[in-house]
Enzyme design. Sequence first.
Site, mmCIF file in Angstrom:
data_model
loop_
_atom_site.group_PDB
_atom_site.id
_atom_site.type_symbol
_atom_site.label_atom_id
_atom_site.label_comp_id
_atom_site.label_asym_id
_atom_site.label_seq_id
_atom_site.Cartn_x
_atom_site.Cartn_y
_atom_site.Cartn_z
ATOM 1 N N SER A 154 0.687 -1.462 -0.268
ATOM 2 C CA SER A 154 0.465 0.180 0.076
ATOM 3 C C SER A 154 0.305 1.187 -0.449
ATOM 4 O O SER A 154 1.860 1.172 0.167
ATOM 5 C CB SER A 154 -1.257 0.126 1.228
ATOM 6 N N TYR A 166 -1.302 -0.951 10.349
ATOM 7 C CA TYR A 166 -0.971 -0.976 8.705
ATOM 8 C C TYR A 166 0.274 -0.995 8.040
ATOM 9 O O TYR A 166 0.761 -1.274 6.834
ATOM 10 C CB TYR A 166 -2.122 0.062 8.235
HETATM 11 N N1 LIG Z 1 -9.280 -0.371 -0.933
HETATM 12 C C1 LIG Z 1 -8.380 0.230 -1.203
HETATM 13 O O1 LIG Z 1 -7.922 1.287 -1.091
HETATM 14 C C2 LIG Z 1 -6.082 -0.523 -0.720
HETATM 15 C C3 LIG Z 1 -5.791 0.284 -1.371
HETATM 16 C C4 LIG Z 1 -4.013 0.064 -1.252
HETATM 17 C C5 LIG Z 1 -3.562 -1.633 -0.538
HETATM 18 N N2 LIG Z 1 -4.471 -2.358 -0.617
HETATM 19 C C6 LIG Z 1 -4.533 -3.824 -0.313
HETATM 20 O O2 LIG Z 1 -5.339 -4.623 -1.588
HETATM 21 C C7 LIG Z 1 -5.341 -6.056 -1.245
HETATM 22 C C8 LIG Z 1 -6.743 -6.064 -1.644
HETATM 23 O O3 LIG Z 1 -7.553 -5.537 -1.656
HETATM 24 P P1 LIG Z 1 -9.479 -5.102 -1.864
HETATM 25 O O4 LIG Z 1 -9.744 -3.666 -0.951
HETATM 26 O O5 LIG Z 1 -9.755 -5.383 -2.946
HETATM 27 O O6 LIG Z 1 -9.441 -5.896 -0.432
HETATM 28 P P2 LIG Z 1 -11.067 -6.449 0.598
HETATM 29 O O7 LIG Z 1 -10.887 -6.361 1.956
HETATM 30 O O8 LIG Z 1 -12.071 -7.036 -0.494
HETATM 31 O O9 LIG Z 1 -10.198 -7.910 0.303
HETATM 32 C C9 LIG Z 1 -10.267 -9.167 -0.548
HETATM 33 C C10 LIG Z 1 -11.013 -10.723 -0.101
HETATM 34 O O10 LIG Z 1 -9.777 -11.183 0.731
HETATM 35 C C11 LIG Z 1 -10.284 -11.731 1.341
HETATM 36 N N3 LIG Z 1 -9.884 -12.299 2.817
HETATM 37 C C12 LIG Z 1 -9.335 -11.783 4.034
HETATM 38 N N4 LIG Z 1 -9.034 -12.472 4.931
HETATM 39 C C13 LIG Z 1 -8.508 -13.567 4.708
HETATM 40 C C14 LIG Z 1 -7.777 -14.449 5.000
HETATM 41 N N5 LIG Z 1 -6.962 -14.554 6.291
HETATM 42 N N6 LIG Z 1 -7.363 -15.532 3.940
HETATM 43 C C15 LIG Z 1 -8.766 -15.742 2.806
HETATM 44 N N7 LIG Z 1 -8.730 -14.478 2.400
HETATM 45 C C16 LIG Z 1 -9.525 -13.806 2.883
HETATM 46 C C17 LIG Z 1 -11.909 -10.990 1.704
HETATM 47 O O11 LIG Z 1 -13.226 -12.313 2.127
HETATM 48 C C18 LIG Z 1 -12.244 -10.464 0.889
HETATM 49 O O12 LIG Z 1 -13.471 -11.292 -0.056
HETATM 50 C C19 LIG Z 1 -5.444 -5.463 0.698
HETATM 51 O O13 LIG Z 1 -4.079 -6.576 0.890
HETATM 52 C C20 LIG Z 1 -5.222 -4.831 0.713
HETATM 53 O O14 LIG Z 1 -4.445 -3.467 2.126
HETATM 54 C C21 LIG Z 1 -6.136 -1.806 -0.301
#
Ligand SMILES: NC(=O)c1ccc[n+]([C@@H]2O[C@H](COP(=O)([O-])OP(=O)(O)OC[C@H]3O[C@@H](n4cnc5c(N)ncnc54)[C@H](O)[C@@H]3O)[C@@H](O)[C@H]2O)c1
Length: 270
Positions: A154, A166
């Site tokens: 991130s 985080y």
């Molecule tokens: N959305 C943003 O703005 C953003 C910004 C920077 C980084 N990220 C990173 O991108 C990644 C995905 O983000 P997103 O917003 O698409 O996420 P999200 O929260 O929709 O997660 C995707 C999936 O991960 C699954 N999950 C969570 N914990 C789990 C586990 N222990 N085992 C298996 N599955 C698990 C959840 O059920 C969910 O369906 C993350 O690492 C997040 O930190 C997101």
Amino acid sequence: MQGPEDDAGLAGKVALISGGGAAGDGIGNGRAAAILLARAGAKVLVADRDLKLAERTVEMIAAEGGTAAAHGGDVTSETDCKTLVEAALDRWGRLDFLDNNVGIGSRGSVVDEAPEQYRRVMQVNVETMFLLSKHAIPAMIKTARGGAIVNISSISALRPRGLTSYTTSKAAIIGLTRAMAVDHGRDNIRVNCICPGPMYTPMVYARGMSEQARAQRANASVLKTEGTGWDVGHAVKFLLSNFARYITGQVLVVDGGVTLQAPERESQEH
Ligand SMILES: NC(=O)c1ccc[n+]([C@@H]2O[C@H](COP(=O)([O-])OP(=O)(O)OC[C@H]3O[C@@H](n4cnc5c(N)ncnc54)[C@H](O)[C@@H]3O)[C@@H](O)[C@H]2O)c1
């Protein structure tokens, strides 16, 4: 005239995506990568703690004529990580790519946050990538003579806004990426990392987000645009493809230029 350099090298390959589900029909970072890899002809094992969410991703891929399978599994469990890798091998006989996408958020300073919360965030955001890679890498070496991995960090790792646990976990992912790239270059495995900025994914809007907050997020980017899961998905696809064959151990920032601006400047201007 087309040459081998025009081949993305994704067709017929097998990818494992952790956290490849997303709420409803929303496009999360993992779901977008799964759909884009499948469109490029890869076979995708979509893993999620919530099997129904992974199944929805697979339905979306199948509706377009792509190949994917859903698997439940919590990647904080080493047993589940091992099972996921075996599931890909059992089904398709090889493993080429891993998208380590699972991550959870947290808020609070080092004084505010409970030690248990810190440990939980480090476990879910960093240890899961360690565990899944531990089992995926030998499988890639054995069945595909190499491969490629993307770890999702991130911009909090680069420009912290507090969020102590985080930020710490996402910075650790950059170190993990570089170490893995050095250790496994000789195995013909490339390892890179993506730092997404504020993307409009189900994780973000499920918590509720006002139009004003959305506009503020868009304004934080030099492009004055909000990112989506597709932006991260395209970056994952590129880094896993042959087009990135000479790129390893790198951090690709996908944030519309958010990290180019100082937060103070943002608040002065808006
Ligand atoms: N959305 C943003 O703005 C953003 C910004 C920077 C980084 N990220 C990173 O991108 C990644 C995905 O983000 P997103 O917003 O698409 O996420 P999200 O929260 O929709 O997660 C995707 C999936 O991960 C699954 N999950 C969570 N914990 C789990 C586990 N222990 N085992 C298996 N599955 C698990 C959840 O059920 C969910 O369906 C993350 O690492 C997040 O930190 C997101």
